[in-house]
Design a protein around this motif. Structure first.
Motif, PDB file in Angstrom:
ATOM      1  N   CYS B 258       0.848  -1.180   0.000  1.00 54.95           N
ATOM      2  CA  CYS B 258       0.000   0.000   0.000  1.00 54.95           C
ATOM      3  C   CYS B 258       0.889   1.238   0.000  1.00 54.95           C
ATOM      4  CB  CYS B 258      -0.943   0.009   1.215  1.00 54.95           C
ATOM      5  SG  CYS B 258      -0.135   0.127   2.815  1.00 54.95           S
ATOM      6  N   LYS B 259       0.341   2.325  -0.495  1.00 53.79           N
ATOM      7  CA  LYS B 259       1.086   3.583  -0.557  1.00 53.79           C
ATOM      8  C   LYS B 259       0.107   4.722  -0.461  1.00 53.79           C
ATOM      9  CE  LYS B 259       4.333   2.129  -4.170  1.00 53.79           C
ATOM     10  NZ  LYS B 259       4.982   2.480  -5.422  1.00 53.79           N
ATOM     11  N   GLY B 260       0.592   5.890  -0.139  1.00 56.90           N
ATOM     12  CA  GLY B 260      -0.290   7.039  -0.179  1.00 56.90           C
ATOM     13  C   GLY B 260       0.402   8.345   0.139  1.00 56.90           C
ATOM     14  N   ILE B 261      -0.251   9.409  -0.293  1.00 51.49           N
ATOM     15  CA  ILE B 261       0.133  10.772   0.087  1.00 51.49           C
ATOM     16  C   ILE B 261      -1.085  11.349   0.782  1.00 51.49           C
ATOM     17  CG2 ILE B 261       0.712  13.086  -0.699  1.00 51.49           C
ATOM     18  CD1 ILE B 261       1.897  11.947  -3.146  1.00 51.49           C
ATOM     19  N   VAL B 262      -0.878  11.982   1.942  1.00 52.13           N
ATOM     20  CA  VAL B 262      -2.017  12.422   2.719  1.00 52.13           C
ATOM     21  C   VAL B 262      -1.827  13.882   3.128  1.00 52.13           C
ATOM     22  CG1 VAL B 262      -3.347  11.971   4.809  1.00 52.13           C
ATOM     23  CG2 VAL B 262      -2.366  10.061   3.541  1.00 52.13           C
ATOM     24  N   ALA B 263      -2.928  14.651   3.057  1.00 49.34           N
ATOM     25  CA  ALA B 263      -2.918  16.054   3.484  1.00 49.34           C
ATOM     26  C   ALA B 263      -3.620  16.160   4.828  1.00 49.34           C
ATOM     27  CB  ALA B 263      -3.629  16.920   2.451  1.00 49.34           C
ATOM     28  N   PHE B 264      -2.902  16.702   5.821  1.00 47.82           N
ATOM     29  CA  PHE B 264      -3.502  16.958   7.133  1.00 47.82           C
ATOM     30  C   PHE B 264      -3.792  18.460   7.239  1.00 47.82           C
ATOM     31  CE2 PHE B 264      -0.676  13.290   8.734  1.00 47.82           C
ATOM     32  CZ  PHE B 264      -1.664  12.347   8.513  1.00 47.82           C
ATOM     33  N   PRO B 265      -4.906  18.846   7.850  1.00 44.51           N
ATOM     34  CA  PRO B 265      -5.221  20.271   7.998  1.00 44.51           C
ATOM     35  C   PRO B 265      -4.102  21.011   8.730  1.00 44.51           C
ATOM     36  CG  PRO B 265      -7.055  18.902   8.722  1.00 44.51           C
ATOM     37  CD  PRO B 265      -5.911  17.982   8.472  1.00 44.51           C
ATOM     38  N   LYS B 266      -3.764  22.178   8.282  1.00 42.38           N
ATOM     39  CA  LYS B 266      -2.760  23.071   8.897  1.00 42.38           C
ATOM     40  C   LYS B 266      -1.346  22.482   8.876  1.00 42.38           C
ATOM     41  CE  LYS B 266      -5.947  25.415  12.058  1.00 42.38           C
ATOM     42  NZ  LYS B 266      -6.878  24.480  12.734  1.00 42.38           N
ATOM     43  N   GLU B 267      -1.145  21.351   8.252  1.00 42.45           N
ATOM     44  CA  GLU B 267       0.199  20.771   8.167  1.00 42.45           C
ATOM     45  C   GLU B 267       0.798  21.172   6.826  1.00 42.45           C
ATOM     46  OE1 GLU B 267       2.485  18.814  10.111  1.00 42.45           O
ATOM     47  OE2 GLU B 267       3.570  19.468   8.317  1.00 42.45           O
ATOM     48  N   PRO B 268       1.887  21.949   6.836  1.00 42.90           N
ATOM     49  CA  PRO B 268       2.453  22.399   5.565  1.00 42.90           C
ATOM     50  C   PRO B 268       3.093  21.275   4.752  1.00 42.90           C
ATOM     51  CG  PRO B 268       3.797  23.146   7.420  1.00 42.90           C
ATOM     52  CD  PRO B 268       2.568  22.525   8.003  1.00 42.90           C
ATOM     53  N   LYS B 269       3.441  20.154   5.434  1.00 43.58           N
ATOM     54  CA  LYS B 269       4.130  19.068   4.728  1.00 43.58           C
ATOM     55  C   LYS B 269       3.172  17.958   4.327  1.00 43.58           C
ATOM     56  CE  LYS B 269       8.592  19.705   7.064  1.00 43.58           C
ATOM     57  NZ  LYS B 269       9.165  20.510   5.985  1.00 43.58           N
ATOM     58  N   ARG B 270       3.574  17.257   3.273  1.00 47.52           N
ATOM     59  CA  ARG B 270       2.816  16.086   2.841  1.00 47.52           C
ATOM     60  C   ARG B 270       3.182  14.900   3.725  1.00 47.52           C
ATOM     61  NH1 ARG B 270       3.284  15.298  -3.501  1.00 47.52           N
ATOM     62  NH2 ARG B 270       5.033  13.987  -2.902  1.00 47.52           N
ATOM     63  N   PHE B 271       2.199  14.129   4.155  1.00 46.31           N
ATOM     64  CA  PHE B 271       2.491  12.878   4.857  1.00 46.31           C
ATOM     65  C   PHE B 271       2.476  11.769   3.817  1.00 46.31           C
ATOM     66  CE2 PHE B 271       1.285   8.946   7.034  1.00 46.31           C
ATOM     67  CZ  PHE B 271       2.259   8.904   8.012  1.00 46.31           C
ATOM     68  N   VAL B 272       3.574  11.014   3.758  1.00 46.68           N
ATOM     69  CA  VAL B 272       3.716   9.969   2.759  1.00 46.68           C
ATOM     70  C   VAL B 272       3.922   8.642   3.475  1.00 46.68           C
ATOM     71  CG1 VAL B 272       5.049   9.215   0.768  1.00 46.68           C
ATOM     72  CG2 VAL B 272       4.754  11.629   1.214  1.00 46.68           C
ATOM     73  N   PHE B 273       3.254   7.591   3.025  1.00 50.20           N
ATOM     74  CA  PHE B 273       3.460   6.283   3.653  1.00 50.20           C
ATOM     75  C   PHE B 273       3.501   5.192   2.606  1.00 50.20           C
ATOM     76  CE2 PHE B 273      -0.561   4.023   3.217  1.00 50.20           C
ATOM     77  CZ  PHE B 273      -1.448   5.035   2.903  1.00 50.20           C
ATOM     78  N   GLN B 274       4.066   4.069   3.025  1.00 45.37           N
ATOM     79  CA  GLN B 274       4.023   2.865   2.207  1.00 45.37           C
ATOM     80  C   GLN B 274       4.011   1.687   3.153  1.00 45.37           C
ATOM     81  OE1 GLN B 274       7.633   1.933   0.131  1.00 45.37           O
ATOM     82  NE2 GLN B 274       8.841   3.073   1.601  1.00 45.37           N
ATOM     83  N   GLY B 275       3.548   0.556   2.663  1.00 42.97           N
ATOM     84  CA  GLY B 275       3.495  -0.617   3.522  1.00 42.97           C
ATOM     85  C   GLY B 275       3.694  -1.892   2.740  1.00 42.97           C
ATOM     86  N   VAL B 276       4.191  -2.888   3.447  1.00 45.42           N
ATOM     87  CA  VAL B 276       4.323  -4.243   2.931  1.00 45.42           C
ATOM     88  C   VAL B 276       3.635  -5.129   3.959  1.00 45.42           C
ATOM     89  CG1 VAL B 276       5.929  -6.114   2.441  1.00 45.42           C
ATOM     90  CG2 VAL B 276       6.523  -3.785   1.773  1.00 45.42           C
ATOM     91  N   HIS B 277       2.568  -5.775   3.586  1.00 43.62           N
ATOM     92  CA  HIS B 277       1.776  -6.542   4.547  1.00 43.62           C
ATOM     93  C   HIS B 277       1.479  -5.689   5.785  1.00 43.62           C
ATOM     94  CE1 HIS B 277       1.360 -10.168   2.297  1.00 43.62           C
ATOM     95  NE2 HIS B 277       2.655 -10.413   2.234  1.00 43.62           N
ATOM     96  N   MET B 278       1.934  -6.148   6.970  1.00 39.86           N
ATOM     97  CA  MET B 278       1.575  -5.411   8.198  1.00 39.86           C
ATOM     98  C   MET B 278       2.567  -4.313   8.545  1.00 39.86           C
ATOM     99  SD  MET B 278       0.520  -8.705  10.379  1.00 39.86           S
ATOM    100  CE  MET B 278      -0.776  -8.388  11.544  1.00 39.86           C
ATOM    101  N   ILE B 279       3.611  -4.177   7.765  1.00 44.46           N
ATOM    102  CA  ILE B 279       4.649  -3.206   8.108  1.00 44.46           C
ATOM    103  C   ILE B 279       4.360  -1.882   7.422  1.00 44.46           C
ATOM    104  CG2 ILE B 279       7.103  -2.687   7.940  1.00 44.46           C
ATOM    105  CD1 ILE B 279       7.431  -5.810   7.849  1.00 44.46           C
ATOM    106  N   LEU B 280       4.288  -0.828   8.222  1.00 42.51           N
ATOM    107  CA  LEU B 280       4.008   0.509   7.687  1.00 42.51           C
ATOM    108  C   LEU B 280       5.214   1.393   7.896  1.00 42.51           C
ATOM    109  CD1 LEU B 280       0.505   1.861   8.726  1.00 42.51           C
ATOM    110  CD2 LEU B 280       1.383   1.531   6.413  1.00 42.51           C
ATOM    111  N   ASP B 281       5.495   2.222   6.919  1.00 39.74           N
ATOM    112  CA  ASP B 281       6.607   3.151   6.997  1.00 39.74           C
ATOM    113  C   ASP B 281       6.061   4.481   6.509  1.00 39.74           C
ATOM    114  OD1 ASP B 281       9.138   4.296   6.955  1.00 39.74           O
ATOM    115  OD2 ASP B 281       9.618   3.498   4.968  1.00 39.74           O
ATOM    116  N   GLY B 282       6.104   5.505   7.351  1.00 40.18           N
ATOM    117  CA  GLY B 282       5.541   6.780   6.921  1.00 40.18           C
ATOM    118  C   GLY B 282       6.276   7.948   7.529  1.00 40.18           C
TER     119      GLY B 282
END
Lengths: 335, 319
Positions: B258-282
């Motif tokens: 899984c992968k994604g780019i996420v926008a959080f309110p008032k957060e100037p930076k992009r939150f980016v994550f990726q995962g392999v099965h149960m392991i998440l890295d963001g």
């Protein structure tokens, strides 16, 4: 206590340039022998050094020392013995398989792991081979008798190379890396992939001992001279477990020595007194008096020079250390 | 990041042409040296490069993560290879034809000693243009390898006609719409298309895939392997983080990547994550550019995933 305020022994250290990452260290009487990642062994005595080309086309992955010779295993598939004069002898050759596990017996027998094969050669040159279910990681001889502990996936195999009985298996799920035998022979302890130690009481009950809470894999062990304590790396202090009762450390808290903001990579107990030498990932080396926690600075932190080897000589008068960037040194205790 | 050794994983079903690709990489005049981890010696052997034999030892971790497996041999070999740091530029891991790429990939996220020194660059899968469609029917390993890939070489493309190639490409797309597909003959491809892809680099996740989630949401369907993506505006981190973490814990065995780019309110930076099965890295990555639309995009590839439940969960995170 900050490094600046710790009493210092740094002026009693003779610095050495090993030229390549130090992967192991042993004392051949008065000569310190540093096993190097470029395949060489640097021998240092009284400030003079010379090099032995133990593995000409390889890196040294493992080393053990019995005071007479430093035995090294390389990614050239060779097992080589180096003496204090720099003479080398080829003990074994696998034809490719890396030698990254070694053990040396007081009798002069040795054992090495090459993939899923473990080879033991006794003091009379009799060679025995054992196949293990997965790659042999750590090897350690029992303090008494000719018996070898082999750490691998899902446990430890205890093997009498010269006897017929089927090897005994100590089970515990997970990947076991290094193995050590307590000096009294009652406990076998492994480091694990899961940043923990696992131990077995061989008598009376074959009980398990779980020692966890490490930030990293505890890859370095040291028994205190009486065997009452086991010091380990893998945290921001040396974690020292009590083994002075027949239960071992079960239900007891470990002691912490030399707490700093850096990971401990190597530990070495003094051979005669309760003093622990501790090497850190940031290059610092401390000596800690175990009874009151008093610290002495042997080497301040040096960037990129994490401690990768640490050993006392037999008398405890000198402490050698080696580092990731090829720096090394020998502390000679005053008096 | 830059001083970590890049590691490329070569997968592919038996006979697809992995060894051909490996030999091509090693013999090309590129001035680089590779450490190559192989399962069988013999077919390769280039003087300049370091070749290490490995037994694929897949170990379960006792960390409560049921699908969390690592390659124990790889951890050991990378530790040993680091003694020769500076003598090679990159590591290539060739897996056996029946291997699941997940334990290899997970090794680079689970083991700290490995992740401190090496970074997974990309999973490259070699597929046989003529036989892939058959293998996807009868070999779950082949499907895993396609689903996991960042780059797919559709090899032996000269053995089938254009219509058949189009069909097999559609099959690959149905399983994995994110992968870059190259048609090759004898794995003849510029090395730059295969190595140094930085496919697992959070900073590069969306840059290397300009087509990532163009418009609306796609939904490709295979019999069991499924991939889908959703897009929304800003999401609430207090809802999104527990959701993605719980989702990957619960559905992890079935989520391959899984992968994604996420926008959080008032957060100037992009939150980016990726995962392999149960392991998440963001991580919080670079700032949103003024010309960029602050929107959140996620993609999942997996087996028997309940798309509707995933979508409802994601939508409920809206800020």
């Amino acid at each position: 206590m900050s490094a600046a305020t710790i009493p210092s022994l740094t002026e009693a250290v003779t610095p050495l340039e090993a030229g390549s990452e130090v992967s192991g260290l042993g004392w051949l009487k008065d000569t310190a022998a540093f096993a190097l990642s470029d395949g060489g062994v640097l021998l240092a005595k009284d400030g003079a050094t010379h090099r032995a080309a133990a593995h000409e086309d390889g890196a040294i992955l493992a080393s053990v020392c019995d005071g007479k010779r430093l035995i090294t295993g390389g990614d050239d598939g060779r097992v080589v013995a180096t003496g204090p004069d720099g003479a080398t002898a080829l003990l074994a050759e696998t034809g490719g398989a890396w030698i990254d596990a070694l053990a040396l017996h007081p009798s002069g027998a040795y054992a090495y792991g090459a993939g899923r094969k473990v080879v033991a050669c006794d003091d009379k040159g009799r060679i025995k081979t054992l196949d293990v279910p997965s790659t042999a990681r750590g090897l350690a001889f029992a303090p008494k008798g000719y018996r070898l502990a082999i750490a691998h996936y899902n446990g430890v195999t205890l093997w009498y190379p010269n006897l017929e009985p089927k090897p005994e298996m100590l089970d515990w799920k997970g990947s076991h890396l290094d193995v050590t035998w307590s000096p009294d022979g009652r406990f076998v302890v492994t480091s694990m992939q899961e940043n923990a130690l696992h131990g077995w009481r061989l008598s009376p009950d074959k009980g398990h001992m779980r020692m966890s809470g490490y930030a990293a894999k505890p890859r370095s062990f040291a028994w205190s001279f009486g065997g009452a304590w086991l010091a380990t790396s893998g945290a921001d202090a040396a974690i020292v477990w009590p083994f002075d009762s027949k239960e071992g450390p079960t239900g007891k808290a470990p002691r912490e020595c030399g707490l700093r903001h850096a990971r401990v990579t190597k530990v070495a107990f003094h051979p005669n007194v309760n003093v622990l030498a501790i090497g850190f990932e940031d290059g610092c080396v401390l000596m800690v008096r175990f009874d009151d926690g008093a610290e002495l600075l042997v080497r301040p932190a040096v960037e990129g020079s994490g401690v990768t080897a640490l050993a006392w000589d037999k008398s405890g008068g000198r402490l050698g250390f080696g580092c990731a960037d090829g720096a090394a040194g020998i502390l000679t205790l005053p008096g | 990041m830059s001083d970590k050794i890049p590691v490329t994983v070569l997968t592919g079903y038996l006979g697809a042409g992995k060894t051909t690709l490996l030999n091509r990489i090693l013999t090309e005049q590129h001035g680089k040296k590779y450490a190559v981890i192989v399962n069988e010696f013999g077919e390769i052997g280039i003087d300049n490069d370091l070749v290490v034999g490995a037994d694929e030892e897949v170990f379960e971790m006792n960390n409560g993560c049921i699908c969390c497996t690592v390659r124990g041999d790889l951890i050991r070999i990378i530790e040993g290879l680091m003694r020769r740091r500076g003598k090679f530029d990159a590591i290539i891991v060739e897996t056996t034809g029946l291997a699941d790429p997940a334990p290899v990939a997970q090794t680079f996220f689970v083991d700290e000693d490995v992740s401190d020194r090496a970074r997974l660059d990309a999973v490259v899968t070699v597929a046989d243009a003529k036989w892939l469609t058959e293998r996807l029917k009868d070999a779950p390993e082949a499907k895993n390898q396609i689903a996991f890939a960042d780059v797919v070489l559709l090899n032996k493309a000269d053995l089938v006609d254009e219509a058949a190639l189009g069909e097999v490409e559609a099959r690959i797309r149905a399983i994995n719409p994110q992968a870059t597909i190259h048609r090759t003959v004898n794995c003849d491809i510029p090395i730059a298309e295969v190595l140094d892809r930085k496919a697992f680099d959070l900073d590069r996740i969306m840059e290397v895939e300009p087509d990532f989630l163009e418009e609306g949401h796609h939904h490709h369907h295979d019999e069991e392997m499924i991939s889908f993506s959703f897009k929304a505006g800003e999401v609430d981190p207090d809802r999104f983080m527990p959701w993605i973490s719980d989702l990957t814990q619960r559905e992890g065995p079935n989520i391959l990547r899984c992968k994604g780019i996420v926008a959080f309110p008032k957060e100037p930076k992009r939150f980016v994550f990726q995962g392999v099965h149960m392991i998440l890295d963001g991580d919080l990555q670079r700032d949103w550019r003024p010309d960029e639309k602050r929107e959140s995009r996620v993609v999942f590839i997996g087996r028997d995933l309940d798309k509707q439940a995933f979508e409802e969960g994601f939508r409920a995170c809206a800020a």
